[in-house]
Design an enzyme around this catalytic site. Structure first.
Site, mmCIF file in Angstrom:
data_model
loop_
_atom_site.group_PDB
_atom_site.id
_atom_site.type_symbol
_atom_site.label_atom_id
_atom_site.label_comp_id
_atom_site.label_asym_id
_atom_site.label_seq_id
_atom_site.Cartn_x
_atom_site.Cartn_y
_atom_site.Cartn_z
ATOM 1 N N GLY A 23 0.840 -1.190 0.000
ATOM 2 C CA GLY A 23 0.000 0.000 0.000
ATOM 3 C C GLY A 23 0.871 1.233 0.000
ATOM 4 O O GLY A 23 2.089 1.167 -0.154
ATOM 5 N N SER A 27 -0.340 3.772 5.408
ATOM 6 C CA SER A 27 -1.502 2.897 5.246
ATOM 7 C C SER A 27 -1.569 1.777 6.280
ATOM 8 O O SER A 27 -2.554 1.051 6.322
ATOM 9 C CB SER A 27 -1.499 2.284 3.835
ATOM 10 O OG SER A 27 -0.351 1.481 3.648
ATOM 11 N N LYS A 29 0.999 -0.683 6.715
ATOM 12 C CA LYS A 29 1.715 -1.892 6.276
ATOM 13 C C LYS A 29 2.580 -2.463 7.391
ATOM 14 O O LYS A 29 2.508 -3.648 7.696
ATOM 15 C CB LYS A 29 2.613 -1.580 5.072
ATOM 16 C CG LYS A 29 1.910 -1.101 3.842
ATOM 17 C CD LYS A 29 2.877 -0.742 2.741
ATOM 18 C CE LYS A 29 3.932 0.261 3.126
ATOM 19 N NZ LYS A 29 3.435 1.592 3.502
ATOM 20 N N THR A 30 3.393 -1.614 7.993
ATOM 21 C CA THR A 30 4.291 -2.078 9.051
ATOM 22 C C THR A 30 3.498 -2.513 10.276
ATOM 23 O O THR A 30 3.849 -3.495 10.935
ATOM 24 C CB THR A 30 5.324 -0.987 9.403
ATOM 25 O OG1 THR A 30 6.077 -0.689 8.218
ATOM 26 C CG2 THR A 30 6.263 -1.434 10.497
ATOM 27 N N ASP A 95 10.525 -5.984 6.190
ATOM 28 C CA ASP A 95 9.884 -4.671 6.075
ATOM 29 C C ASP A 95 10.613 -3.825 5.039
ATOM 30 O O ASP A 95 11.788 -4.045 4.759
ATOM 31 C CB ASP A 95 9.886 -3.958 7.430
ATOM 32 C CG ASP A 95 8.911 -2.785 7.466
ATOM 33 O OD1 ASP A 95 7.868 -2.852 6.782
ATOM 34 O OD2 ASP A 95 9.188 -1.804 8.179
ATOM 35 N N GLU A 96 9.899 -2.856 4.477
ATOM 36 C CA GLU A 96 10.448 -1.933 3.473
ATOM 37 C C GLU A 96 11.058 -2.702 2.299
ATOM 38 O O GLU A 96 12.138 -2.387 1.806
ATOM 39 C CB GLU A 96 11.469 -0.981 4.102
ATOM 40 C CG GLU A 96 10.927 -0.135 5.241
ATOM 41 C CD GLU A 96 9.864 0.890 4.825
ATOM 42 O OE1 GLU A 96 9.605 1.049 3.609
ATOM 43 O OE2 GLU A 96 9.297 1.539 5.721
ATOM 44 N N CYS A 155 -9.347 14.697 0.903
ATOM 45 C CA CYS A 155 -10.797 14.503 0.819
ATOM 46 C C CYS A 155 -11.343 13.425 1.750
ATOM 47 O O CYS A 155 -12.551 13.292 1.894
ATOM 48 C CB CYS A 155 -11.200 14.190 -0.616
ATOM 49 S SG CYS A 155 -10.657 12.561 -1.171
ATOM 50 N N VAL A 172 14.239 7.064 -4.424
ATOM 51 C CA VAL A 172 14.303 6.782 -2.991
ATOM 52 C C VAL A 172 14.629 8.069 -2.254
ATOM 53 O O VAL A 172 15.678 8.672 -2.457
ATOM 54 C CB VAL A 172 15.369 5.708 -2.679
ATOM 55 C CG1 VAL A 172 15.496 5.500 -1.172
ATOM 56 C CG2 VAL A 172 15.030 4.402 -3.381
#
EC number: 2.7.1.21
Length: 192
Positions: A23, A27, A29-30, A95-96, A155, A172
């Site tokens: 995502g 969001s 993810k981690t 991760d990442e 929004c 990056v």
């Protein structure tokens, strides 16, 4: 029995798999990665977590979510290091993943074929809305893909883009809320 059926049966017995959590920035993810890894620890499974050595935003060694939840990890230079360090565990967390080299999908496949449950989290798109690093390949070989969404700061709709606020064209660019904000498709495409 056909050879492929035998291979599938052995993999099923070993229990190996690849799960991808993807995502935009902000969001969760981690947060989801940490949740799954903690559940594996509660189940008394052997767990090892890896992150790219270059990701030092919150901590040198821990994987840290925006909600300040964390889990200890091993920073590595490249994906092949994961094979060496994650060889005797039942669950590997990464991760990442977007910051890893293109060998990461192969590393994840090798681990899963050995019976390891591999859980990978990463950005699926860069700030230009293009597929990011090895994430597209990881999503195609995964048994499951969970796409999580942030909230668009413009929004309030579900956000799937990481909009870069600073003028820098490097793919990056480590940063947080000073550099990025989550946006939905419509707000992402608004003129600057």
């Amino acid at each position: 029995m056909l050879y492929t059926e035998d291979v599938f049966r052995r993999r099923s017995e070993l229990g190996g798999s690849i799960e991808v959590i993807c995502g935009s920035m902000f969001s969760g993810k981690t947060e989801e990665l940490i949740r799954r890894l903690r559940r594996a620890q509660i189940a008394r499974l052997s767990v090892e977590i890896f992150k790219p050595r270059t990701d030092t935003r919150f901590d040198e060694t821990a994987v840290v979510s925006h909600n300040a939840n964390y889990i200890q990890s091993t920073p590595v230079e490249n994906s092949s290091s994961i094979l060496l360090l994650g060889s005797d565990v039942q669950v590997v967390g990464i991760d990442e993943a977007q910051f890893f080299d293109d060998e990461l999908p192969n590393v994840c496949n090798i681990l899963a074929n050995r019976g390891v449950r591999v859980i990978v989290a990463g950005l699926d798109m860069d700030f230009k809305g293009k597929p990011f690093g090895p994430m597209p390949q990881l999503m195609t070989i995964a048994e499951s893909v969970t796409k999580v969404h942030a909230v668009c700061v413009r929004c309030g709709n579900p956000a799937l883009y990481s909009y870069r606020l600073v003028a820098d064209e490097a793919t990056v660019l480590l940063g947080e809320k000073e550099s990025y904000e989550p946006r939905c498709r419509a707000c992402y495409n608004l003129p600057a």
